[in-house]
Design a protein around this motif. Structure first.
Motif, PDB file in Angstrom:
ATOM      1  N   ARG A  65       0.512   1.690   2.577  1.00 12.49           N
ATOM      2  CA  ARG A  65       0.479   0.689   3.640  1.00 12.49           C
ATOM      3  C   ARG A  65      -0.705  -0.257   3.474  1.00 12.49           C
ATOM      4  NH1 ARG A  65       2.640   5.129   4.294  1.00 12.49           N
ATOM      5  NH2 ARG A  65       4.610   5.397   5.403  1.00 12.49           N
ATOM      6  N   LEU A  68       0.467  -2.754   0.931  1.00  8.22           N
ATOM      7  CA  LEU A  68       1.436  -3.710   1.474  1.00  8.22           C
ATOM      8  C   LEU A  68       0.726  -4.797   2.280  1.00  8.22           C
ATOM      9  CD1 LEU A  68       4.369  -1.378   2.609  1.00  8.22           C
ATOM     10  CD2 LEU A  68       4.248  -2.813   0.565  1.00  8.22           C
ATOM     11  N   LEU A 201       5.847  -0.010   7.972  1.00  7.49           N
ATOM     12  CA  LEU A 201       5.851  -0.651   6.660  1.00  7.49           C
ATOM     13  C   LEU A 201       6.068  -2.154   6.808  1.00  7.49           C
ATOM     14  CD1 LEU A 201       7.918   1.941   4.580  1.00  7.49           C
ATOM     15  CD2 LEU A 201       5.461   1.560   4.528  1.00  7.49           C
ATOM     16  N   GLY A 202       7.012  -2.542   7.684  1.00  6.46           N
ATOM     17  CA  GLY A 202       7.206  -3.965   7.941  1.00  6.46           C
ATOM     18  C   GLY A 202       5.979  -4.593   8.554  1.00  6.46           C
ATOM     19  N   LEU A 205       3.214  -5.366   5.890  1.00  6.87           N
ATOM     20  CA  LEU A 205       3.486  -6.604   5.147  1.00  6.87           C
ATOM     21  C   LEU A 205       3.233  -7.833   6.018  1.00  6.87           C
ATOM     22  CD1 LEU A 205       6.730  -5.748   3.153  1.00  6.87           C
ATOM     23  CD2 LEU A 205       4.571  -6.559   2.188  1.00  6.87           C
ATOM     24  N   GLY A 226      10.175  -4.914   5.009  1.00  7.30           N
ATOM     25  CA  GLY A 226       9.497  -3.629   5.139  1.00  7.30           C
ATOM     26  C   GLY A 226      10.306  -2.627   5.939  1.00  7.30           C
ATOM     27  N   LEU A 341       7.819  -2.036  -3.974  1.00  5.72           N
ATOM     28  CA  LEU A 341       8.853  -1.634  -3.033  1.00  5.72           C
ATOM     29  C   LEU A 341       9.951  -0.843  -3.722  1.00  5.72           C
ATOM     30  CD1 LEU A 341       7.361  -3.549  -1.112  1.00  5.72           C
ATOM     31  CD2 LEU A 341       9.582  -4.396  -0.342  1.00  5.72           C
TER      32      LEU A 341
END
Length: 349
Positions: A65, A68, A201-202, A205, A226, A341
Motif C-alpha cells: 500500500r 501504491l 488499495l484504491g 492509489l 485499486g 498490480l
C-alpha cells in the motif's frame, strides 16, 4: 500457491524496496510519537521489532500500500515524496485492520510469528489498533490545508467506512448457511471483498494522486482500479487459505476450510452441479479434521472452485488494467503500476 495460479509477470521488488525506503523515515517518526508501549506494539505489528523492542530479524512485509500511494503520486505527474503522507496513512490503517482481524478471526499467527494479540494480549492489541487508526487520520490531516489535502482526508475516511462495511459482511457471512436461499452469493462475496480489501488499495492509489494535485477524474480512475485489484487480491488470499504453502502464508494449510470461511473457491464450487457431498461435509464441522479438510479441498477443486476463482481474479485484473489505460498517467510510473498490480494477485513476491 502453485504455478497453476495467476500467471502474471514477475513483481517489481526494486520498486517496492524504493518506495519502502522513501516512506520508512516518516513511518518511524509517526509511530515514535505514540506512547512507548503502544509504539513498541505498533513496531511489532509492522515487523520492525520483536517482543520487547529488539530489532526485527525477519521481513517487514512488502509495503504494497505504501508503494501504491507513492506510485499514484508519480503516475499523476508529481514526486514520490508527495505521496508519502498518504503512504504512511494507508500503511497504518492496513496494520490496524490486521490487528483487529486477527482478534475477530482467532488467528494466532501473522507472517509466521505470533499475532499481536497472542504476543501482548487481546486488550493491548485492541488499544494498539485504535492508536494506529487515530494516527493514520492525524498523519493525513496534519499536512498543509490545501483543497487536495482536504480531498485526501475525505477519501481516507470513506475508505475506512467501506473497510468496516466489508468486515461486517465478512463476519455475518459466517452465520449464513452454505446452500439454500440464505446462502452467500458470489456477487455478495465480491462486494464484500471490494469493501474489505479493495477500498484501501484504491484509496492508496488515489491518495498519492490527490496529494500530487491530480484531477478528480484521475483519482477516481485510480481508486476504481485499486478496488478491482482488491477483489483479485482477496481471491488470491482465498486460494492461499486453502492450498497455500505455509512457508508463504505463515498459516496452516487448509486453514480457511477448518474455520468454515465463506471464500470464493468454495462458493463457486457450491454453485456447480454435483456439490451435495461438499455441502454436507462443510455443514458438519466435526468432520473437518485433517482428513476432512483434505477431502473438502479436493471436492472444491473437482467442482471447479479453484479454476473459477482464478478466472474471476483475472477478470478483475483486466478491469484494473483497462482503467489505468484510460487515465492520463506518466508513462514510467504507469508501467510500474501495471507490473505491480499484475503481480500482487498471485502473492508470491
Amino acid at each position: 500457491m502453485t504455478s497453476t495460479a495467476l500467471q502474471s509477470p514477475p513483481a517489481a521488488p526494486l520498486v517496492l524496496r524504493r518506495c519502502r525506503d522513501l516512506v520508512a523515515p516518516a513511518l518511524a517518526e509517526a509511530i515514535g510519537g505514540l506512547h512507548p508501549w503502544v509504539a513498541e506494539m505498533a513496531g511489532y505489528a509492522l515487523g520492525r521489532c520483536e517482543i520487547g523492542g529488539a530489532p526485527a530479524t525477519h521481513s517487514q512485509g512488502k509495503g504494497v500500500r505504501q508503494a501504491l500511494a507513492v506510485l499514484g503520486a508519480e503516475a499523476a505527474g508529481g514526486s514520490g515524496e508527495a505521496g508519502v503522507p498518504g503512504a504512511v496513512a494507508v500503511e497504518l490503517v492496513h496494520t490496524f485492520s490486521l490487528l483487529h482481524d486477527d482478534i475477530m478471526d482467532g488467528d494466532a499467527l501473522r507472517r509466521g510469528r505470533p499475532a499481536l494479540w497472542k504476543a501482548y494480549g487481546t486488550g493491548p492489541a485492541v488499544l494498539a489498533g485504535d492508536a494506529l487508526f487515530a494516527l493514520a487520520v492525524e498523519t493525513l490531516a496534519a499536512g498543509p490545508a490545501t483543497a487536495h489535502a482536504a480531498a485526501a482526508v475525505r477519501h481516507l475516511t470513506t475508505a475506512l467506512r467501506d473497510l468496516v462495511r466489508g468486515q461486517a459482511d465478512d463476519l455475518l457471512f459466517a452465520d449464513r448457511p452454505w446452500t439454500g436461499p440464505e446462502a452467500v452469493g458470489v456477487g455478495e462475496y465480491e462486494a464484500m471483498a471490494e469493501h474489505k480489501t479493495g477500498a484501501l488499495l484504491g484509496c492508496a492509489l488515489a491518495l498519492g494522486a490527490q496529494l500530487a494535485g491530480a484531477p478528480r477524474e484521475t483519482a477516481i480512475a485510480l481508486d476504481r482500479a485499486g478496488r478491482h485489484l482488491g477483489v483479485a487480491f482477496q481471491i488470491a488470499d482465498d486460494l492461499l487459505g486453502i492450498w497455500g504453502d505455509p512457508a508463504i502464508t505463515g498459516k496452516p494449510v487448509h486453514g480457511d476450510l477448518r474455520q468454515g470461511k465463506k471464500t470464493l473457491p468454495v462458493l463457486v464450487a457450491l454453485n456447480a452441479p454435483g456439490h451435495p457431498a461438499l455441502a454436507g461435509l462443510l455443514a458438519s464441522p466435526a468432520d473437518l479434521d485433517d482428513s476432512g479438510v483434505r477431502k473438502a479441498a479436493a471436492l472444491v477443486e473437482r467442482a471447479g472452485g479453484r479454476a473459477g476463482a482464478l478466472r474471476e481474479a483475472r477478470r478483475h485484473l483486466a478491469a484494473a488494467d483497462a482503467l489505468l489505460a484510460t487515465a492520463s498517467l506518466a508513462p514510467r510510473p504507469a508501467e510500474e503500476l501495471r507490473s505491480l498490480l499484475s503481480s500482487l494477485a498471485h502473492r508470491t513476491i
